[in-house]
Design a protein around this motif. Sequence first.
Motif, PDB file in Angstrom:
ATOM      1  N   SER A   1       8.465   9.549  -2.347  1.00 36.09           N
ATOM      2  CA  SER A   1       7.365   8.599  -2.493  1.00 36.09           C
ATOM      3  C   SER A   1       7.568   7.572  -3.606  1.00 36.09           C
ATOM      4  O   SER A   1       6.778   6.636  -3.711  1.00 36.09           O
ATOM      5  N   THR A   2       8.605   7.733  -4.414  1.00 32.73           N
ATOM      6  CA  THR A   2       8.823   6.742  -5.464  1.00 32.73           C
ATOM      7  C   THR A   2       9.602   5.556  -4.888  1.00 32.73           C
ATOM      8  O   THR A   2      10.410   5.730  -3.968  1.00 32.73           O
ATOM      9  N   PRO A   3       9.373   4.355  -5.414  1.00 32.83           N
ATOM     10  CA  PRO A   3      10.136   3.196  -4.929  1.00 32.83           C
ATOM     11  C   PRO A   3      11.642   3.386  -5.058  1.00 32.83           C
ATOM     12  O   PRO A   3      12.400   2.949  -4.176  1.00 32.83           O
ATOM     13  N   GLU A   4      12.079   4.060  -6.105  1.00 32.81           N
ATOM     14  CA  GLU A   4      13.515   4.272  -6.320  1.00 32.81           C
ATOM     15  C   GLU A   4      14.105   5.156  -5.228  1.00 32.81           C
ATOM     16  O   GLU A   4      15.155   4.841  -4.656  1.00 32.81           O
ATOM     17  N   GLU A   5      13.446   6.275  -4.947  1.00 32.88           N
ATOM     18  CA  GLU A   5      13.964   7.171  -3.911  1.00 32.88           C
ATOM     19  C   GLU A   5      13.847   6.551  -2.519  1.00 32.88           C
ATOM     20  O   GLU A   5      14.746   6.703  -1.697  1.00 32.88           O
TER      21      GLU A   5
ATOM     22  N   THR B   1       6.658   3.162   2.611  1.00 33.10           N
ATOM     23  CA  THR B   1       6.414   3.452   1.194  1.00 33.10           C
ATOM     24  C   THR B   1       6.545   4.940   0.891  1.00 33.10           C
ATOM     25  O   THR B   1       6.373   5.357  -0.249  1.00 33.10           O
ATOM     26  N   ALA B   2       6.846   5.738   1.910  1.00 36.96           N
ATOM     27  CA  ALA B   2       7.070   7.170   1.712  1.00 36.96           C
ATOM     28  C   ALA B   2       7.848   7.720   2.904  1.00 36.96           C
ATOM     29  O   ALA B   2       7.890   7.108   3.980  1.00 36.96           O
TER      30      ALA B   2
ATOM     31  N   LYS C   1       0.849  -1.199   0.000  1.00 35.71           N
ATOM     32  CA  LYS C   1       0.000   0.000   0.000  1.00 35.71           C
ATOM     33  C   LYS C   1       0.878   1.240   0.000  1.00 35.71           C
ATOM     34  O   LYS C   1       1.566   1.519   0.980  1.00 35.71           O
ATOM     35  N   SER C   2       0.843   1.970  -1.072  1.00 36.49           N
ATOM     36  CA  SER C   2       1.721   3.141  -1.176  1.00 36.49           C
ATOM     37  C   SER C   2       1.077   4.389  -0.589  1.00 36.49           C
ATOM     38  O   SER C   2      -0.145   4.510  -0.516  1.00 36.49           O
ATOM     39  N   VAL C   3       1.925   5.304  -0.181  1.00 38.61           N
ATOM     40  CA  VAL C   3       1.523   6.637   0.254  1.00 38.61           C
ATOM     41  C   VAL C   3       2.060   7.584  -0.814  1.00 38.61           C
ATOM     42  O   VAL C   3       3.267   7.734  -0.963  1.00 38.61           O
ATOM     43  N   GLY C   4       1.174   8.208  -1.561  1.00 40.31           N
ATOM     44  CA  GLY C   4       1.581   9.020  -2.697  1.00 40.31           C
ATOM     45  C   GLY C   4       1.987  10.439  -2.341  1.00 40.31           C
ATOM     46  O   GLY C   4       1.793  10.913  -1.210  1.00 40.31           O
TER      47      GLY C   4
END
Length: 196
Positions: free
Chosen positions: A56-60, A87-88, A24-27
Amino acid sequence: MITFDNLRDLLKSNRSVRRFDGSKSVGAEILKQLVELTRYCASARNMQPLRYRLVSTPEECGGLFPALKWAGYLTDWAGPSEEERPTAYLVQCLDTELAGNCLCDDGLHLEALTLGASALGINGCIIKAFNAAEVVRSLAIPERYKPLYVLALGYPAEKVEIISTDGTSRADIRYFRDDADVHIVPKRPLEELIIS
């Protein structure tokens, strides 16, 4: 109207979480909504010198994670597994061109951010133990901004429970995980907080 009981319930739900639901991501939009709350916080001298790097990006998120240290009292735990990572993040920075210090603003902002997150069903973990140079490098943060705290955010993948302690020894206030893997957070009783 917000009642005293509502506020107490929100504060009790605002627990530090160290294991998150990685599915579950946090945008970025949610991060912006949280940062917007800090605009309404009191500010020493009304200087408002704090700035936030939204992550918030998976890469960062993946690049930032190795710079962080997790749960000092849990000495046998190296931090969340890959599927339980935040996730953020919000990296709280002091704009050194505005002020040499933020006095009390950092704590006021962090409480507003975590309360806002909690109201959205998101939990966080305020991290002070991190490699600042690595944070700056991994996120290309300009030199004028000094990282103060990293707020890890995500949907919780663990249960956190508050218990009361008598606080008579330092060990009494150390958080731990019980046999059911619940994260237990001892809090000093009210009577101990009031000077008679």
